[in-house]
Every structure is written in C-alpha cells, then in structure tokens.
Design a protein around this motif. Structure first.
Motif, PDB file in Angstrom:
ATOM      1  N   PRO A  16      11.124   0.483   2.192  1.00 54.27           N
ATOM      2  CA  PRO A  16      12.033   0.114   1.093  1.00 54.27           C
ATOM      3  C   PRO A  16      11.309  -0.490  -0.103  1.00 54.27           C
ATOM      4  O   PRO A  16      11.707  -0.268  -1.256  1.00 54.27           O
ATOM      5  CB  PRO A  16      12.990  -0.897   1.743  1.00 54.27           C
ATOM      6  N   ILE A  17      10.227  -1.251   0.154  1.00 55.86           N
ATOM      7  CA  ILE A  17       9.458  -1.845  -0.943  1.00 55.86           C
ATOM      8  C   ILE A  17       8.802  -0.738  -1.772  1.00 55.86           C
ATOM      9  O   ILE A  17       8.819  -0.763  -3.008  1.00 55.86           O
ATOM     10  CB  ILE A  17       8.390  -2.816  -0.392  1.00 55.86           C
ATOM     11  N   PHE A  18       8.227   0.234  -1.082  1.00 55.52           N
ATOM     12  CA  PHE A  18       7.587   1.363  -1.761  1.00 55.52           C
ATOM     13  C   PHE A  18       8.599   2.142  -2.597  1.00 55.52           C
ATOM     14  O   PHE A  18       8.335   2.454  -3.770  1.00 55.52           O
ATOM     15  CB  PHE A  18       6.940   2.284  -0.718  1.00 55.52           C
ATOM     16  N   PHE A  19       9.746   2.446  -2.023  1.00 56.93           N
ATOM     17  CA  PHE A  19      10.747   3.246  -2.728  1.00 56.93           C
ATOM     18  C   PHE A  19      11.224   2.543  -3.995  1.00 56.93           C
ATOM     19  O   PHE A  19      11.320   3.165  -5.062  1.00 56.93           O
ATOM     20  CB  PHE A  19      11.923   3.528  -1.805  1.00 56.93           C
ATOM     21  N   GLY A  45      10.561   0.830  13.767  1.00 54.65           N
ATOM     22  CA  GLY A  45      11.816   1.327  13.209  1.00 54.65           C
ATOM     23  C   GLY A  45      11.638   2.195  11.973  1.00 54.65           C
ATOM     24  O   GLY A  45      12.569   2.285  11.155  1.00 54.65           O
ATOM     25  N   THR A  46      10.489   2.848  11.832  1.00 53.52           N
ATOM     26  CA  THR A  46      10.231   3.678  10.652  1.00 53.52           C
ATOM     27  C   THR A  46      11.265   4.786  10.508  1.00 53.52           C
ATOM     28  O   THR A  46      11.779   5.039   9.406  1.00 53.52           O
ATOM     29  CB  THR A  46       8.815   4.282  10.724  1.00 53.52           C
ATOM     30  N   LEU A  47      11.579   5.460  11.586  1.00 54.95           N
ATOM     31  CA  LEU A  47      12.533   6.570  11.516  1.00 54.95           C
ATOM     32  C   LEU A  47      13.903   6.080  11.076  1.00 54.95           C
ATOM     33  O   LEU A  47      14.574   6.719  10.243  1.00 54.95           O
ATOM     34  CB  LEU A  47      12.629   7.279  12.871  1.00 54.95           C
ATOM     35  N   ASN A  48      14.358   4.956  11.598  1.00 52.12           N
ATOM     36  CA  ASN A  48      15.650   4.405  11.174  1.00 52.12           C
ATOM     37  C   ASN A  48      15.625   4.023   9.698  1.00 52.12           C
ATOM     38  O   ASN A  48      16.626   4.206   8.983  1.00 52.12           O
ATOM     39  CB  ASN A  48      16.003   3.178  12.027  1.00 52.12           C
ATOM     40  N   ALA A  49      14.493   3.495   9.239  1.00 49.28           N
ATOM     41  CA  ALA A  49      14.375   3.145   7.822  1.00 49.28           C
ATOM     42  C   ALA A  49      14.477   4.398   6.953  1.00 49.28           C
ATOM     43  O   ALA A  49      15.114   4.375   5.886  1.00 49.28           O
ATOM     44  CB  ALA A  49      13.043   2.434   7.569  1.00 49.28           C
ATOM     45  N   VAL A  93       2.256   4.577   1.646  1.00 51.49           N
ATOM     46  CA  VAL A  93       3.496   3.813   1.562  1.00 51.49           C
ATOM     47  C   VAL A  93       3.242   2.314   1.426  1.00 51.49           C
ATOM     48  O   VAL A  93       4.155   1.551   1.093  1.00 51.49           O
ATOM     49  CB  VAL A  93       4.377   4.111   2.799  1.00 51.49           C
ATOM     50  N   ASP A  94       2.009   1.868   1.676  1.00 46.74           N
ATOM     51  CA  ASP A  94       1.711   0.429   1.623  1.00 46.74           C
ATOM     52  C   ASP A  94       1.448  -0.072   0.207  1.00 46.74           C
ATOM     53  O   ASP A  94       1.084  -1.235   0.011  1.00 46.74           O
ATOM     54  CB  ASP A  94       0.523   0.097   2.523  1.00 46.74           C
ATOM     55  N   LEU A  95       1.602   0.809  -0.799  1.00 46.79           N
ATOM     56  CA  LEU A  95       1.414   0.484  -2.215  1.00 46.79           C
ATOM     57  C   LEU A  95      -0.021   0.117  -2.570  1.00 46.79           C
ATOM     58  O   LEU A  95      -0.262  -0.532  -3.592  1.00 46.79           O
ATOM     59  CB  LEU A  95       2.355  -0.650  -2.655  1.00 46.79           C
ATOM     60  N   GLN A  96      -0.983   0.541  -1.746  1.00 49.99           N
ATOM     61  CA  GLN A  96      -2.380   0.415  -2.157  1.00 49.99           C
ATOM     62  C   GLN A  96      -2.717   1.462  -3.228  1.00 49.99           C
ATOM     63  O   GLN A  96      -3.736   1.362  -3.885  1.00 49.99           O
ATOM     64  CB  GLN A  96      -3.303   0.571  -0.948  1.00 49.99           C
ATOM     65  N   ASP A  97      -1.853   2.460  -3.349  1.00 52.41           N
ATOM     66  CA  ASP A  97      -1.949   3.430  -4.439  1.00 52.41           C
ATOM     67  C   ASP A  97      -0.972   3.009  -5.533  1.00 52.41           C
ATOM     68  O   ASP A  97       0.248   3.053  -5.325  1.00 52.41           O
ATOM     69  CB  ASP A  97      -1.587   4.833  -3.946  1.00 52.41           C
ATOM     70  N   PRO A  98      -1.437   2.568  -6.702  1.00 50.17           N
ATOM     71  CA  PRO A  98      -0.556   2.001  -7.730  1.00 50.17           C
ATOM     72  C   PRO A  98       0.407   3.034  -8.321  1.00 50.17           C
ATOM     73  O   PRO A  98      -0.032   3.993  -8.968  1.00 50.17           O
ATOM     74  CB  PRO A  98      -1.528   1.508  -8.812  1.00 50.17           C
ATOM     75  N   ALA A 202       2.905  -4.980   2.923  1.00 48.86           N
ATOM     76  CA  ALA A 202       3.555  -5.395   4.178  1.00 48.86           C
ATOM     77  C   ALA A 202       2.895  -4.671   5.335  1.00 48.86           C
ATOM     78  O   ALA A 202       2.210  -3.657   5.167  1.00 48.86           O
ATOM     79  CB  ALA A 202       5.049  -5.066   4.143  1.00 48.86           C
ATOM     80  N   GLY A 203       3.087  -5.222   6.540  1.00 48.67           N
ATOM     81  CA  GLY A 203       2.574  -4.577   7.731  1.00 48.67           C
ATOM     82  C   GLY A 203       1.061  -4.703   7.844  1.00 48.67           C
ATOM     83  O   GLY A 203       0.407  -5.424   7.083  1.00 48.67           O
TER      84      GLY A 203
END
Length: 312
Positions: A16-19, A45-49, A93-98, A202-203
């Motif tokens: 959700p943070i990435f999106f 819970g990745t699939l549920n997210a 997805v971890d936003l290490q890519d700006p 995150a994570g």
C-alpha cells in the motif's frame, strides 16, 4: 500506456505504501498507468494485500500469484509477458527505486528517438554492509572482464523500456535467466540515471549474502565461458607440472643413485591435485546442471491466481 511491473515476495507492508507513492507521481504523467504485481509465492499476507488493492482500484491494478516461490527472475519474466503498455518499467515494491524519477525518464525517452531504454544505477552504496559492497564491486569488475556482455556497476532492474525492447527480451525464453545480463545482451540504446541509495520503507530484505553470491555465480555462468576455459587451463598446467616433476625425480635417481624421500610432501601434492580436479569438476558440473534444466523445458513459473479470479 505505462506498465509498471512489481515483483513481490513477503511484501505485505510495502504494497500500500508503494501504490500511494507511485500514484502521486503518476498524476504528473500524461500516460494511462497499469500496475502488474507478481506475488512470488509469498508466505505472509501479500496475496490478500493485492486482492484488496485490486478491489479498491480494479481499473489500474492487475496481479499474478505463483503456485510457489519461483524467484525474482521468474517474476520479472511474467510481468514482461503480461505488460500491455507502450512503455514498460520494472520497480521494487520497497521503494528503493525512486518513483519520482519516472517523469524524467519518460521525458528523456521522448526527447531522444534513438534511445530505447532509460536505466538507473546507484551512485553510492550507503547503508549497505561493507562486505556486500566489496563483493558487488568485484562481481561487476570480474563479469565485465570475462564476459562478452557489459554490465553497469550499481545498475538496478528499475528501467523504462520501449515496447520494442521488451518484445526482444521476451524472445529469450531460456529457463536460467539473469535479467541484468539479458537487458544488456539484447542491445538497444540505453542511458543511465544515477541516484543516491535508499533504504527500504518497510519489511526486511529476502536477499542474504549467500543468496546474492549464488545469484552472481549464476550471472557469470550464464554470460561467460571463461570458467570452463579456466578448468581446462588448470588441467593442462597440472599435467605439465606432474611430467616435469617425474622427469626431475627420474634424473635425480639416475645421477645421485638414491631414491626420493618424503611421503608427507607426496600426500600434500596428491591432495592439492585432487582438490584442483574437484574444482574443475564443480565448474563443469555447474554448466551441465544449467544444460540439464534447459533440456527439461519446464515452465519458468506457474500461476495459481490472477485478478480475473476475483469478483468485484
């Protein structure tokens, strides 16, 4: 359309943070955007997210969920196959890519018709363990010396590609994939943007030192035959050395008339030569293993669920 491919493995918190972060940037773009999330057999819970994200935004979000963990390379390949856009980008997805680099990347690609790809690379490795940084630099130096395909030090999978380049990548249907090498091997004109290293939002990362080392060995084996030549050279030098040693012992016995003593040194030599043989067999075995996997013709991944299985 801009297709954003996002491989995910145990990234429940980051999705959700990435999106939200990318959506803020996409509002500045004059492109329709589609998100293609790849759930690579996550255990959280990745699939549920992803299901919840699709329910909230079905016009933009698509996802594939693998039947098990097939690895990031399989996730990238699946995303590229599913992408429908004229421009395609790959992002972590971890936003290490700006995400804020996307408008600049699109502008650069539009300004120069000769460019086919805008890649990104880390200008520094701040926050990374020193031993990992050291081995990463050594990997790029080594692979660029012994391989025929140049790989840029610090280059990320985060890049903006044209449809033509992605179609060329998809023509490489090999089972053993190393995307950094494939991106370079297909050619096409690429310009790189540098940025400062970023921490995860995150994570925790699923890449350990040993998994990265194994990944780098795969990259060398996939794009260079030098290790095989190295094994051949070792065998040749060992044979020549043993012949020279036998001649020295023979003439020493003839001239001086005394036998050669020293079984401990002989045992050491035997162990040394045996170790070289095992090393060479290991190198050859690595290549044979790759051939074995290719000849099986197994699929790169298996899909268990997609957004089409969801009811709005």
């Amino acid at each position: 359309m801009l297709s954003i491919i996002v491989p995910c493995y145990n990234e429940e918190e980051s999705i959700p943070i990435f999106f939200d972060a990318v959506e803020k940037v996409s509002a500045q773009l004059q492109h329709e955007v589609e998100y293609i999330f790849i759930n690579d057999g996550s255990r959280d819970g990745t699939l549920n997210a992803l299901r919840n994200l699709y329910q909230a935004c079905p016009q933009k979000v698509r996802y594939l969920s693998f039947s098990r963990n097939f690895g990031k390379e399989a996730g990238l390949y699946a995303g590229l196959k599913e992408a429908r856009g004229d421009l395609i980008t790959v992002m972590d997805v971890d936003l290490q890519d700006p995400p804020e680099l996307l408008p600049q990347m699109i502008q650069l690609l539009a300004e120069d018709p000769e460019l086919d790809c805008i890649g990104t690379r880390r200008g520094d490795r701040a926050g990374e363990p020193p031993i990992r940084s050291f081995f990463a630099r050594m990997f790029y130096r080594l692979v660029n010396k012994i391989g025929e395909t140049e790989m840029v030090d610090g280059a990320r999978d985060f890049r903006l590609m044209t449809r033509q380049m992605v179609d060329a990548i998809l023509e490489l249907t090999e089972y053993n994939r190393f995307s950094k090498g494939i991106f370079s091997w297909v050619g096409f004109n690429t310009k790189y943007l540098s940025y400062e290293n970023r921490e995860r939002v995150a994570g925790s990362t699923s890449w350990s030192f040993w998994s990265l080392l194994s990944y780098s060995i795969d990259g060398i084996v996939n794009f260079s035959e030098v290790p095989l030549n190295f094994a051949s050279y070792i065998g040749a030098f060992s044979c020549m050395g043993s012949v020279i040693a036998m001649l020295v012992i023979f003439f020493k016995t003839i001239i001086k008339g005394d036998p050669t003593n020293g079984w401990p040194s002989l045992v050491c030599i035997i162990l040394f030569v045996g170790g070289l043989q095992l090393l060479c067999l290991g190198i050859i075995g690595k290549y044979i293993g790759k051939i074995f996997l290719e000849t099986k013709k197994r699929p790169v991944y298996l899909v268990k669920e997609t957004e089409k299985d969801q009811k709005l």
